[in-house]
Design a protein around this motif. Structure first.
Motif, short mmCIF file in Angstrom:
data_model
loop_
_atom_site.label_atom_id
_atom_site.label_comp_id
_atom_site.label_asym_id
_atom_site.label_seq_id
_atom_site.Cartn_x
_atom_site.Cartn_y
_atom_site.Cartn_z
N TYR A 17 0.79 -1.15 0.03
CA TYR A 17 -0.18 -0.01 -0.10
C TYR A 17 0.99 1.34 -0.15
N PRO A 18 2.13 1.30 0.34
CA PRO A 18 2.78 2.53 0.50
C PRO A 18 3.04 3.13 -1.03
N VAL A 19 2.64 2.20 -2.01
CA VAL A 19 2.87 2.81 -3.44
C VAL A 19 2.11 3.99 -3.73
N ILE A 20 1.01 4.15 -2.98
CA ILE A 20 0.23 5.39 -3.14
C ILE A 20 1.10 6.83 -2.87
N PHE A 21 2.16 6.65 -2.34
CA PHE A 21 2.84 7.93 -2.25
C PHE A 21 3.68 8.09 -3.37
N GLY A 22 3.86 7.16 -4.27
CA GLY A 22 4.68 7.51 -5.49
C GLY A 22 3.85 8.45 -6.34
N TRP A 23 2.52 8.83 -5.91
CA TRP A 23 1.62 9.48 -6.85
C TRP A 23 2.35 11.14 -6.79
N PHE A 24 2.84 11.39 -5.71
CA PHE A 24 3.75 12.61 -5.62
C PHE A 24 4.70 12.75 -6.52
N LEU A 25 5.54 11.81 -7.02
CA LEU A 25 6.45 11.90 -8.00
C LEU A 25 5.64 12.28 -9.28
N LEU A 26 4.75 11.58 -9.58
CA LEU A 26 3.94 11.85 -11.09
C LEU A 26 3.35 13.19 -11.03
N VAL A 27 2.69 13.62 -10.08
CA VAL A 27 2.34 14.89 -9.72
C VAL A 27 3.37 16.15 -10.23
N ASP A 28 4.54 15.62 -9.54
CA ASP A 28 5.57 16.57 -9.72
C ASP A 28 6.26 16.58 -11.10
N LYS A 29 5.79 15.89 -11.81
CA LYS A 29 6.48 15.50 -13.19
C LYS A 29 7.89 15.00 -13.20
N ARG A 30 8.09 14.11 -12.01
CA ARG A 30 9.35 13.73 -11.61
C ARG A 30 9.56 12.23 -12.37
N PHE A 31 9.39 12.16 -13.76
CA PHE A 31 8.84 10.89 -14.41
C PHE A 31 10.14 9.89 -14.36
N LYS A 32 11.39 10.37 -14.33
CA LYS A 32 12.46 9.56 -14.50
C LYS A 32 12.62 8.73 -13.05
N GLU A 33 12.53 9.62 -12.06
CA GLU A 33 12.55 9.03 -10.59
C GLU A 33 11.44 7.96 -10.47
N ALA A 34 10.26 8.27 -11.11
CA ALA A 34 9.20 7.51 -10.85
C ALA A 34 9.21 6.39 -11.55
N ILE A 35 9.91 6.22 -12.79
CA ILE A 35 10.31 4.91 -13.26
C ILE A 35 11.37 4.09 -12.64
N ARG A 36 12.50 4.83 -12.17
CA ARG A 36 13.44 4.10 -11.23
C ARG A 36 12.88 3.54 -10.22
N CYS A 37 11.94 4.22 -9.42
CA CYS A 37 11.28 3.73 -8.29
C CYS A 37 10.63 2.41 -8.45
N ALA A 38 9.84 2.52 -9.70
CA ALA A 38 9.05 1.37 -10.06
C ALA A 38 9.84 0.17 -10.40
N VAL A 39 11.19 0.43 -11.14
CA VAL A 39 12.00 -0.44 -11.42
C VAL A 39 12.32 -1.22 -10.03
N TYR A 40 13.06 -0.52 -9.03
CA TYR A 40 13.34 -0.79 -7.90
C TYR A 40 12.21 -1.50 -7.11
N GLY A 41 11.00 -1.12 -7.12
CA GLY A 41 9.82 -2.00 -6.58
C GLY A 41 9.60 -3.42 -6.83
N VAL A 42 9.60 -3.09 -8.41
CA VAL A 42 9.38 -4.68 -9.13
C VAL A 42 10.47 -5.76 -8.69
N LEU A 43 11.75 -5.14 -8.88
CA LEU A 43 13.13 -5.93 -8.44
C LEU A 43 12.84 -6.65 -7.10
N MET A 44 12.45 -5.65 -6.41
CA MET A 44 12.28 -6.14 -4.75
C MET A 44 11.19 -7.05 -4.58
N LEU A 45 10.37 -6.72 -5.43
CA LEU A 45 9.10 -7.91 -5.19
C LEU A 45 9.39 -9.09 -5.86
N ILE A 46 10.06 -9.31 -7.16
CA ILE A 46 10.35 -10.77 -7.69
C ILE A 46 11.59 -11.19 -7.03
#
Length: 416
Positions: free
Chosen positions: A211-240
């Motif tokens: 559920y902490p994924v909801i706080f990634g919304w701040f990155l998208l709102v602030d148009k920090r898309f590259k950081e959002a993508i890196r964060c998503a990659v980190y998250g998927v790797l830590m999940l798999i």
């Protein structure tokens, strides 16, 4: 001209006005703890455990139950039907290496027998001490103020009911809480390394509790898309990656099956108590709670476009978590320390800001006795206080949003 008495009163008022929410929080906790400890000194009978789950008859069992489950490897999902993500189970699996195998492979009826193993006792002491030191250090680092006020706040930010309750359970939420704090307070850092650590921390929190994924919304709102993508990659790797310790990615199929068949049983909570006294069925109250969840989610999504105050955004995000009935717990209220710190560091506050602070701080206080065997007074008040806070926060967001829209429409009309 003011006489000495009036002048002194005026100076006292000025001092009071200068107190930060962090200082008031420390005073409030110190006062409630003084009452709490004095009461139980006179009351005796080891009743000071009234503020904890089942009066500590289930001591540290969120930790030890999970350690026993994770030690089974892939069977954690197929036989034990655990719903935790692989990262959480990997951490518990590592912890199981410090607990005697005789206990790890014991039967369910013997789960409370960890107290018979000196190694288990020593490890849980070290485990708890580690988190106390980490939490204290982070609170002291992130709160603004003088040395004494920082020390006082940091101490009582650890020494309060929700955080002590969290420590007593040994729940994986400890890792999640620390990770979210790091993300929150490195989000706007000028240091790129700190910001990256914050992204990794958010991804780690997601890999543990999702559920902490909801706080990634701040990155998208602030148009920090590259950081959002890196964060998503980190998250998927830590999940798999951790899933390979439990049979590989196929374990997610088992997790889904476990989640869809999961039942919380007949545990007593505020909703069941309210349902019992009101005469309205529990299912109705539960359904209304989930409808309210969607309202809070909508307000949280809109909040970054309405509120400038960072603490309000975090407060609304944590409210979204708290109002989900399956996630509502007194130790989750500890997350409110994040907006409390942001609020305290923000400087001048409006009257309504002080109201929000008072409500957020209310459930951290020490209470005496308990409502019944299953519910402490803090746990009983959790739903009503969460309702007050969420209704007020949603109303504030809607009103502010309408005003902002009207101002925008007026400016646009005048420009034409």
């Amino acid at each position: 001209m003011l006489n000495k008495k009036e002048s002194g009163a005026l100076e006292t008022k000025k001092v009071k006005r200068k107190r930060t929410p962090a200082e008031i929080f420390a005073i409030l906790m110190a006062s409630s703890f003084t009452v709490y400890i004095l009461f139980y000194i006179f009351y005796g009978q080891a009743s000071f455990v009234d503020v904890f789950m089942l009066r500590t008859q289930d001591l540290f069992m969120d930790f030890f139950n999970s350690v026993r489950d994770a030690s089974q490897g892939a069977e954690v999902y197929t036989d034990r039907h655990v719903i935790y993500p692989p990262m959480a189970n990997l951490i518990y699996l590592i912890c199981s290496r410090f607990i005697p195998s005789a206990y790890n492979h014991s039967e369910w009826v013997n789960r409370l027998d960890w107290i018979k193993y000196t190694e288990a006792i020593f490890f849980i002491v070290l485990f708890t001490l580690f988190f106390v030191i980490i939490l204290y250090s982070l609170f002291r680092e992130f709160i603004a103020g003088g040395k004494k006020s920082k020390l006082a706040f940091a101490f009582f930010a650890v020494f309060n009911v929700p955080v002590l309750y969290m420590l007593e359970r040994g729940n994986m939420i400890l890792f999640c809480f620390i990770s979210l704090m790091i993300y929150a307070f490195t989000y706007n850092s000028e240091n790129k390394v700190y910001r990256e650590i914050g992204l990794i921390a958010l991804a780690f929190a997601f890999s543990i509790k999702l559920y902490p994924v909801i706080f990634g919304w701040f990155l998208l709102v602030d148009k920090r898309f590259k950081e959002a993508i890196r964060c998503a990659v980190y998250g998927v790797l830590m999940l798999i990656i951790p899933s390979f310790f439990f049979g590989g990615p196929a374990c997610f199929v088992e997790i889904f099956k476990n989640i869809t068949s999961f039942s919380s049983g007949s545990s007593v909570n505020s909703i069941s108590v309210i349902a019992g006294y009101s005469g309205i069925p529990y299912a109705v109250w539960n359904a209304l709670a989930y409808v309210w969840c969607f309202v809070c989610i909508a307000c949280f999504a809109a909040a970054p476009f309405i509120h400038k105050e960072k603490w309000k955004l975090w407060m609304l995000g944590i409210i979204v978590i708290l109002v989900v009935p399956s996630l509502t717990s007194i130790y989750v209220w500890a997350f409110m320390l994040i907006p409390i710190i942001l609020l305290s560091n923000s400087g001048n506050l409006k009257k309504k800001d002080w109201f929000f602070f008072a409500v957020m701080a209310s459930l951290f206080v020490f209470t005496i006795l308990r409502f019944n065997f299953f519910l402490t007074f803090n746990s009983l008040l959790l739903y009503p206080v969460a309702a007050i806070l969420s209704i007020t926060a949603v109303s504030d967001t809607v009103i502010s949003g309408v005003r902002k829209y009207k101002a925008f429409a007026k400016a646009k009309k005048e420009a034409v």
